[in-house]
Motif scaffolding. Sequence first.
Motif, PDB file in Angstrom:
ATOM      1  N   ARG A  25      -3.678 -11.585  -4.131  1.00 21.58           N
ATOM      2  CA  ARG A  25      -5.042 -11.258  -4.551  1.00 21.58           C
ATOM      3  C   ARG A  25      -5.935 -11.020  -3.329  1.00 21.58           C
ATOM      4  NH1 ARG A  25      -4.044 -15.250  -8.391  1.00 21.58           N
ATOM      5  NH2 ARG A  25      -5.069 -16.840  -7.138  1.00 21.58           N
ATOM      6  N   GLN A  26      -5.819 -11.894  -2.319  1.00 19.65           N
ATOM      7  CA  GLN A  26      -6.689 -11.815  -1.138  1.00 19.65           C
ATOM      8  C   GLN A  26      -6.392 -10.616  -0.240  1.00 19.65           C
ATOM      9  OE1 GLN A  26      -7.141 -15.213   1.482  1.00 19.65           O
ATOM     10  NE2 GLN A  26      -6.445 -16.567  -0.147  1.00 19.65           N
ATOM     11  N   LEU A  27      -5.135 -10.474   0.137  1.00 22.50           N
ATOM     12  CA  LEU A  27      -4.774  -9.462   1.132  1.00 22.50           C
ATOM     13  C   LEU A  27      -5.097  -8.040   0.666  1.00 22.50           C
ATOM     14  CD1 LEU A  27      -3.711  -8.956   3.949  1.00 22.50           C
ATOM     15  CD2 LEU A  27      -1.403  -8.914   2.990  1.00 22.50           C
ATOM     16  N   PRO A  28      -4.757  -7.657  -0.561  1.00 24.80           N
ATOM     17  CA  PRO A  28      -5.118  -6.287  -0.983  1.00 24.80           C
ATOM     18  C   PRO A  28      -6.613  -6.013  -0.931  1.00 24.80           C
ATOM     19  CG  PRO A  28      -3.427  -7.154  -2.415  1.00 24.80           C
ATOM     20  CD  PRO A  28      -3.898  -8.304  -1.554  1.00 24.80           C
ATOM     21  N   LYS A  29      -7.435  -7.005  -1.235  1.00 27.71           N
ATOM     22  CA  LYS A  29      -8.890  -6.811  -1.142  1.00 27.71           C
ATOM     23  C   LYS A  29      -9.298  -6.507   0.293  1.00 27.71           C
ATOM     24  CE  LYS A  29     -10.053  -9.824  -5.022  1.00 27.71           C
ATOM     25  NZ  LYS A  29     -10.668 -11.101  -5.412  1.00 27.71           N
ATOM     26  N   ALA A  30      -8.756  -7.259   1.233  1.00 30.13           N
ATOM     27  CA  ALA A  30      -9.078  -7.029   2.645  1.00 30.13           C
ATOM     28  C   ALA A  30      -8.578  -5.672   3.105  1.00 30.13           C
ATOM     29  CB  ALA A  30      -8.481  -8.144   3.502  1.00 30.13           C
ATOM     30  N   LEU A  31      -7.380  -5.302   2.685  1.00 28.96           N
ATOM     31  CA  LEU A  31      -6.821  -4.009   3.081  1.00 28.96           C
ATOM     32  C   LEU A  31      -7.622  -2.859   2.477  1.00 28.96           C
ATOM     33  CD1 LEU A  31      -3.029  -4.875   2.784  1.00 28.96           C
ATOM     34  CD2 LEU A  31      -4.361  -4.627   4.895  1.00 28.96           C
ATOM     35  N   ALA A  32      -8.046  -3.011   1.230  1.00 28.80           N
ATOM     36  CA  ALA A  32      -8.870  -1.981   0.589  1.00 28.80           C
ATOM     37  C   ALA A  32     -10.200  -1.828   1.320  1.00 28.80           C
ATOM     38  CB  ALA A  32      -9.100  -2.313  -0.880  1.00 28.80           C
ATOM     39  N   ALA A  33     -10.784  -2.941   1.735  1.00 32.26           N
ATOM     40  CA  ALA A  33     -12.046  -2.889   2.471  1.00 32.26           C
ATOM     41  C   ALA A  33     -11.877  -2.165   3.807  1.00 32.26           C
ATOM     42  CB  ALA A  33     -12.584  -4.302   2.694  1.00 32.26           C
ATOM     43  N   ALA A  34     -10.652  -2.175   4.348  1.00 33.55           N
ATOM     44  CA  ALA A  34     -10.362  -1.474   5.609  1.00 33.55           C
ATOM     45  C   ALA A  34      -9.957  -0.020   5.379  1.00 33.55           C
ATOM     46  CB  ALA A  34      -9.258  -2.211   6.363  1.00 33.55           C
ATOM     47  N   GLY A  35      -9.969   0.435   4.127  1.00 30.66           N
ATOM     48  CA  GLY A  35      -9.689   1.837   3.826  1.00 30.66           C
ATOM     49  C   GLY A  35      -8.317   2.127   3.240  1.00 30.66           C
ATOM     50  N   MET A  36      -7.504   1.124   3.029  1.00 27.96           N
ATOM     51  CA  MET A  36      -6.173   1.364   2.465  1.00 27.96           C
ATOM     52  C   MET A  36      -6.307   1.747   0.985  1.00 27.96           C
ATOM     53  SD  MET A  36      -2.775  -0.998   2.732  1.00 27.96           S
ATOM     54  CE  MET A  36      -2.678  -0.752   4.500  1.00 27.96           C
ATOM     55  N   LYS A  37      -5.512   2.718   0.568  1.00 25.86           N
ATOM     56  CA  LYS A  37      -5.587   3.242  -0.789  1.00 25.86           C
ATOM     57  C   LYS A  37      -4.542   2.655  -1.741  1.00 25.86           C
ATOM     58  CE  LYS A  37      -8.816   6.130   0.370  1.00 25.86           C
ATOM     59  NZ  LYS A  37     -10.173   5.943  -0.061  1.00 25.86           N
ATOM     60  N   ALA A  38      -3.403   2.228  -1.211  1.00 27.46           N
ATOM     61  CA  ALA A  38      -2.344   1.687  -2.071  1.00 27.46           C
ATOM     62  C   ALA A  38      -1.486   0.729  -1.257  1.00 27.46           C
ATOM     63  CB  ALA A  38      -1.467   2.809  -2.628  1.00 27.46           C
ATOM     64  N   LEU A  39      -0.949  -0.236  -1.950  1.00 24.47           N
ATOM     65  CA  LEU A  39      -0.034  -1.191  -1.340  1.00 24.47           C
ATOM     66  C   LEU A  39       1.239  -1.195  -2.174  1.00 24.47           C
ATOM     67  CD1 LEU A  39       0.329  -3.342   0.876  1.00 24.47           C
ATOM     68  CD2 LEU A  39      -0.627  -5.011  -0.725  1.00 24.47           C
ATOM     69  N   HIS A  40       2.380  -1.066  -1.511  1.00 28.25           N
ATOM     70  CA  HIS A  40       3.668  -0.975  -2.181  1.00 28.25           C
ATOM     71  C   HIS A  40       4.537  -2.168  -1.792  1.00 28.25           C
ATOM     72  CE1 HIS A  40       2.507   3.270  -2.603  1.00 28.25           C
ATOM     73  NE2 HIS A  40       2.352   3.291  -1.289  1.00 28.25           N
ATOM     74  N   LEU A  41       5.496  -2.451  -2.611  1.00 32.09           N
ATOM     75  CA  LEU A  41       6.514  -3.441  -2.269  1.00 32.09           C
ATOM     76  C   LEU A  41       7.760  -3.126  -3.063  1.00 32.09           C
ATOM     77  CD1 LEU A  41       6.585  -5.455  -4.925  1.00 32.09           C
ATOM     78  CD2 LEU A  41       4.638  -6.487  -3.783  1.00 32.09           C
ATOM     79  N   GLU A  42       8.861  -3.713  -2.631  1.00 32.91           N
ATOM     80  CA  GLU A  42      10.079  -3.558  -3.400  1.00 32.91           C
ATOM     81  C   GLU A  42      10.546  -4.929  -3.828  1.00 32.91           C
ATOM     82  OE1 GLU A  42      13.214  -1.700  -1.179  1.00 32.91           O
ATOM     83  OE2 GLU A  42      12.906  -2.997   0.548  1.00 32.91           O
TER      84      GLU A  42
END
Length: 149
Positions: A102-119
């Motif tokens: 929950r935390q990390l994607p919010k921080a990454l989005a605030a830095a301009g990241m558009k999508a986060l993937h994982l396998e």
Amino acid sequence: MVTALNLAKPEDFERLAPLAAAFHAETDIEMDAETRRDALMPLLNGSPHGAVYLIGPGRAPIGYIVVCFGWSIEFAGMDGFVDEFFIRPGVRGRGIGSEVLRQLPKALAAAGMKALHLEVDRNNDHLQKLYSRQRFEPREKYMLMSRKL
């Protein structure tokens, strides 16, 4: 609960290495200590290709997550890939993984990241449910899971 996420630096390598070794052993990744060091140190030194975050107290982390950076035409910008995510077995099941996701994607989005993937392992229903609860979705014909940010 608020689990600390700390961007790892070169001086954190000695705390990170045993966690990475445990993850590699658990997931059957064969890697010697020198190769592991060679793979992690550029990220700890500020490589633009990714970042390592220690989970929990800086002096005694309980896990780590590695995000590698890329660019996606489909998602129209910078994207990331969770390359490794590990929490010590003794503290699993307490919601720490969910909180990190929950935390990390919010921080990454605030830095301009558009999508986060994982396998995820196709046979690991537990992790698939964990990732799905955090809005990662299976993609058609792939087990790669993505979350729009």
